[in-house]
Design an enzyme around this catalytic site. Structure first.
Site, PDB file in Angstrom:
ATOM      1  N   GLU A 123      34.062  67.894  -4.016  1.00  0.00           N
ATOM      2  CA  GLU A 123      35.011  67.455  -5.029  1.00  0.00           C
ATOM      3  C   GLU A 123      34.565  68.044  -6.360  1.00  0.00           C
ATOM      4  O   GLU A 123      33.387  67.915  -6.726  1.00  0.00           O
ATOM      5  CB  GLU A 123      35.056  65.927  -5.124  1.00  0.00           C
TER       6      GLU A 123
ATOM      7  N   ARG B  78      21.519  62.700   4.904  1.00  0.00           N
ATOM      8  CA  ARG B  78      21.525  63.208   3.536  1.00  0.00           C
ATOM      9  C   ARG B  78      20.135  63.690   3.142  1.00  0.00           C
ATOM     10  O   ARG B  78      19.128  63.297   3.740  1.00  0.00           O
ATOM     11  CB  ARG B  78      21.948  62.111   2.556  1.00  0.00           C
TER      12      ARG B  78
ATOM     13  N   LYS C  12      26.112  61.116  -8.125  1.00  0.00           N
ATOM     14  CA  LYS C  12      26.838  61.841  -9.173  1.00  0.00           C
ATOM     15  C   LYS C  12      27.093  60.949 -10.373  1.00  0.00           C
ATOM     16  O   LYS C  12      27.090  61.428 -11.518  1.00  0.00           O
ATOM     17  CB  LYS C  12      28.156  62.387  -8.626  1.00  0.00           C
TER      18      LYS C  12
END
Length: 571
Positions: A42, A276, A286
């Site tokens: 994104e 992750r 983020k």
């Protein structure tokens, strides 16, 4: 049809469970033996090393098995997205050494997704809900208790269509209504309890402007975009495991839908999840990274203390060292916290073979060689990299007055101090053996000058000059060096796992994460070095010129030390 790349058995041997699953699909002829992956960020921030792990898998698997990997921006939330992030993501992927076959955007499919949503409404598979977000959350239930149906769940189809069209107008009020898929409010998977698939956002989109006012949710757009593009393997991280049934269910709806989806075949993307990448003494959120930047707690997204790819590049990490680190920790089904020291070890190993060896003095004190002729200089050869003969050499000027490190001198030294002290000999790197004869101090007792005598028959490389001494010191000539600023970086946070700490993360920041040394000297050879060049300041560590560096003001960032001193200091 993409041409398959032949590879040896050893080259094709899987090194992760993800690749094993891909190999199973190839063996079974799934998707006609075709491999197509995608990296779907994104564009709402700069990518970090966690994204780099996904990049290595998405692009690496496609390359390994003769397929293609596309770059797709999941730009479904214009309130957080910007072309700045699009550009930075593309730059970082290329810097890491990967190349996409095509660039796509979720916004490419906004009309197709809208038409699919309309079809779902007409089929009784979606409805407009006008509850508040708090009300919807309350009636969703818990993982162990079923949810309760929305009072709007069974409103007439025509009314739903009218309201859905109203959502996509400038007059619609953000938060006043959403479109929800009508699935199963008692399903133990919470994602199946009538998920929101469209919401109202009036912020202009970075590509489509103000054309749309209702935007698809990530879960609705993601799987459909994969299917539109012909993705064979949707590789993602473990938090998407509970999303997988919804991913497949929405693809089922798309397969039933005939409208503009006439290019859909029988195969579907296979979603595969891996762990992750988490690092000690840093955060990957983020939201928190945005906070660090927005509150000026760091100097931008590319601050060398940040876990962003651009920050690591600015700090002097090589792309190959990051890829080597990711390969070393592997891909599993279990989340883990990786020691930052493992990343630094990978950087150190890679830079040892790349970095040019140079001299720099960070805390200078003057050394005067009293028996060396005044005004005389010598050009001495300095090997650029002993690990690679092809890197050649450069010259460094030797003179009567030199700068050496203040910590390399001790007037009253212990027995095992093998640097400069009165009455003892040391070798000056690439030059002569000198014997310290004393020092000069100011009124406060601080050493201002050190005195020594050199042995003219001890020059490095001279026949018979191999007399052994226990210490070797680096130096620069006071008249043939350049002033420089050096930035020393430490861990950004004081605690090992700041993401798990319940305190405000502002309290966890390391106040000493940046130390700026302004009175340093480097050999004049460094004037021609540029950001991205790899340097080893001998006996100190690895460095690179900073983006702020100019010919009139040289600035260097410390990349990593020659040894891991962090663990020892923090025991």
């Amino acid at each position: 049809m993409v041409e398959r790349v032949d590879a040896s058995n050893e080259e094709r041997k899987s090194n992760s469970f993800v690749e094993q699953l891909i190999e199973e699909d190839l063996a079974n002829g799934k998707n006609g033996g075709r491999i197509q992956t995608r990296f779907p960020p994104e564009p709402n921030g700069y990518i970090h090393i966690g994204h780099a792990k996904a990049i290595c898998m998405d692009f690496g698997a496609a390359e390994k098995y003769g397929g293609i990997c596309n770059l797709r921006f999941d730009d479904t939330n214009p309130s957080k997205e910007d072309t700045e992030y699009v550009d930075s993501i593309m730059e970082d992927i290329k810097w890491l050494g990967f190349h996409w076959a095509n660039v796509y955007y979720a916004s490419d499919y906004f009309q197709q997704l809208w038409d699919l949503a309309v079809w779902m409404i007409k089929q009784g598979l979606a409805y407009i809900d006008e509850q508040t977000s708090e009300q919807m959350a309350a009636q969703k239930g818990t993982p162990t208790t079923p949810g309760t149906e929305s009072p709007y769940r069974n409103r007439p189809i025509e009314e739903n269509l009218e309201l859905f069209n109203k959502m996509n107008t400038p007059e619609a009020v953000e938060g006043s209504m959403v479109l929800r898929a009508k699935l199963d409010m008692s399903n133990p998977n919470m994602h199946f309890r009538d998920p929101v698939i469209y919401r109202i956002i009036h912020t202009p989109h970075h590509r489509t402007g103000s054309k749309w006012h209702a935007y698809p949710m990530y879960d609705f757009a993601h799987g459909q975009s994969d299917f539109f593009e012909g993705v064979t393997h949707s590789i993602c991280t473990l938090e998407f495991v509970p999303h997988r049934p919804l991913y497949d269910k929405l693809v089922d709806f798309l397969k039933e839908y005939k409208g503009e989806a006439d290019n859909i075949g029988d195969n579907r993307p296979r979603q595969i999840e891996f762990n992750r990448l988490n690092l000690t003494y840093t955060v990957m959120s983020k939201r928190k990274l945005h906070t660090l930047v927005d509150e000026h707690l760091v100097n931008g997204w590319d601050d060398p203390r940040m876990p962003t790819v651009c920050g690591m590049r600015r700090r002097g990490y090589s792309a190959q060292s990051i890829r080597n680190f990711i390969k070393s920790i592997g891909y599993t089904k279990f989340d883990a916290l990786n020691d930052y020291a493992l990343l630094e070890a990978a950087v150190r190993d890679d830079l040892n073979a790349r970095a040019c060896r140079v001299s720099a003095v960070l805390d200078p004190v003057k050394l005067v060689i009293t028996n060396y002729p005044e005004g005389q200089t010598e050009e001495l050869e300095a090997i650029n990299n002993p690990e690679n003969e092809a890197d050649g050499s450069h010259t460094i000027t030797f003179s009567r007055e030199l700068w050496i490190e203040r910590e390399d001198f001790m007037e009253d030294a212990p027995k095992k101090f093998f640097r400069m002290t009165p009455g003892k000999e040391v070798r000056l790197k690439n030059a002569y053996i000198v014997k310290c004869t004393g020092c000069k101090k100011d009124e406060n007792g601080n050493v201002t000058e050190i005195y020594a005598e050199y042995d003219p028959d001890s020059k490095s490389g001279m026949e018979g000059a191999n007399r052994k001494v226990k210490g070797t010191l680096h130096w620069v000539s006071t008249s043939h060096c350049l002033p420089a600023e050096v930035r020393i970086y430490d861990r950004l946070f004081m605690v090992e796992n700041p993401s798990a700490d319940e305190r405000d993360f502002h309290e966890l920041l390391n106040p000493d994460s940046l130390c700026v040394l302004k009175n340093c000297y480097v050999e004049s050879y460094l004037a021609e070095k540029k950001p991205g060049d790899f340097l080893q300041f001998q006996r100190i560590g690895y460095f690179t010129p900073d983006l702020d560096s100019t010919p009139d003001k040289l600035i260097f960032n410390k990349t990593v030390g020659l040894k891991d001193s962090w663990a020892k200091m923090n025991k």
